[in-house]
Design a protein around this motif. Structure first.
Motif: not given
Length: 332
Positions: A284-299
């Motif tokens: 994953g590129f940058l936006n993918d890293n942000f997205a996983v913080l939302e999906s896995a950590l509830g950012m």
């Protein structure tokens, strides 16, 4: 605005990105065919399947093998151009890109080849898309400090377009103290300095990077949480951490994204940022890293905005540029 939409809309800076780690399986295959290089794979799909790692070293073994397909100025131009195109797609308006000279010079590819290719792509992207770029020349820590000093000397014709030096590759058994002299030389020459520490290595490596290398930024640094005194120092000095969530998962620094400590570090007041490290290898590129913080950590939105603003605050842009981008983030 949905958080996924906001992530795409926000202008961002990326501070921990290895250009060699953006080599896609398709480009690896194409360049191998071009140069008549026999890869240990029979197809692009087989290369993609090989992108599974048990630890940092298993990744590095494939990483260096892949880099061998990079031979000509045009190859390095294609590599850099492809990443900068991704910057446009991910709304990355400023990027500080690491490159590993020794990976290439040890194969007989001189500075003039890879730097010329890089600069051509950077100049085009700046003119066409307005993306701003800084270059970080990284030393390979599994090699000797003498080799790093030679690399610093060999880079002299390119000093005007290199903003910082860094330290990457195999962390365990290669502590920052091994490179104290070359970092002193780099700082004397006016370079900013960064170093990978606290990824696989212990908190002591972060202490060394701070106290011996006098770093401006810590790359990774997630293991600082194991040392409360270290955490307090990093918070007090606001030493940036360039955290790479998908990389940490892929290289088994963490076992599950739900256990990642990036948001805890953020809430504790540390200057943490989100980055993609070696995105084609780590999924994953940058936006993918942000997205996983939302999906896995509830950012949440506030955390997302703060992480994006941190990316500018931790950058090597001047204060006026930092504030201008932060204002744009606030305005969206």
């Amino acid at each position: 605005m949905a958080l996924t939409t906001l992530i795409k809309a926000l202008p961002k800076a990326e501070l921990h990105l290895h250009i060699e780690g953006t080599l896609s399986p398709a480009l690896m295959w194409e360049l191998a065919q071009k140069h008549g290089i026999k890869l240990p794979f029979s197809s692009v799909c087989e290369i993609e399947t090989a992108y599974q790692f048990s630890d940092l070293q298993s990744f590095l073994d494939l990483y260096y093998a892949g880099a061998d397909v990079l031979r000509s100025e045009e190859d390095f131009y294609q590599l850099m151009q492809a990443y900068l195109q991704r910057c446009k797609e991910h709304n990355i308006v400023h990027t500080e890109i690491m490159f590993d000279p020794q990976t290439h010079t040890h194969r007989g590819v001189p500075f003039d080849v890879f730097m010329t290719g890089f600069v051509r792509a950077i100049d085009e992207a700046q003119e066409e898309w307005g993306v701003s770029v800084r270059l970080i020349m990284s030393f390979l820590r599994h090699l000797s400090e003498a080799d790093a000093i030679t690399t610093l000397q060999d880079a002299e014709p390119w000093y005007d377009i290199i903003d910082a030096v860094g330290l990457d590759s195999s962390e365990l058994g290669n502590p920052p103290e091994k490179f104290e002299r070359v970092f002193n030389q780099a700082r004397t020459l006016g370079f900013k300095v960064v170093a990978h520490a606290g990824e696989e290595g212990p908190p002591d490596y972060i202490w060394q990077a701070i106290n011996l290398l006098n770093i401006d930024r810590i790359d990774h640094g997630v293991r600082c949480a194991e040392d409360k005194e270290l955490m307090a120092l990093i918070k007090h000095r606001q030493i940036p951490l360039t955290v790479c969530p998908l990389s940490n998962l892929k290289l088994k620094v963490i076992e599950d994204m739900a256990t990642h400590n990036i948001l805890e570090l953020l809430e504790d007041g540390l200057l943490v940022t989100v980055n993609s490290d070696d995105p084609t290898y780590f999924g994953g590129f940058l936006n993918d890293n942000f997205a996983v913080l939302e999906s896995a950590l509830g950012m949440n939105e506030q955390q997302c905005r703060q992480l994006v603003k941190n990316s500018f605050m931790a950058s090597f842009l001047d204060d006026t540029e930092k504030q201008a981008w932060i204002q744009k983030v606030d305005a969206i």
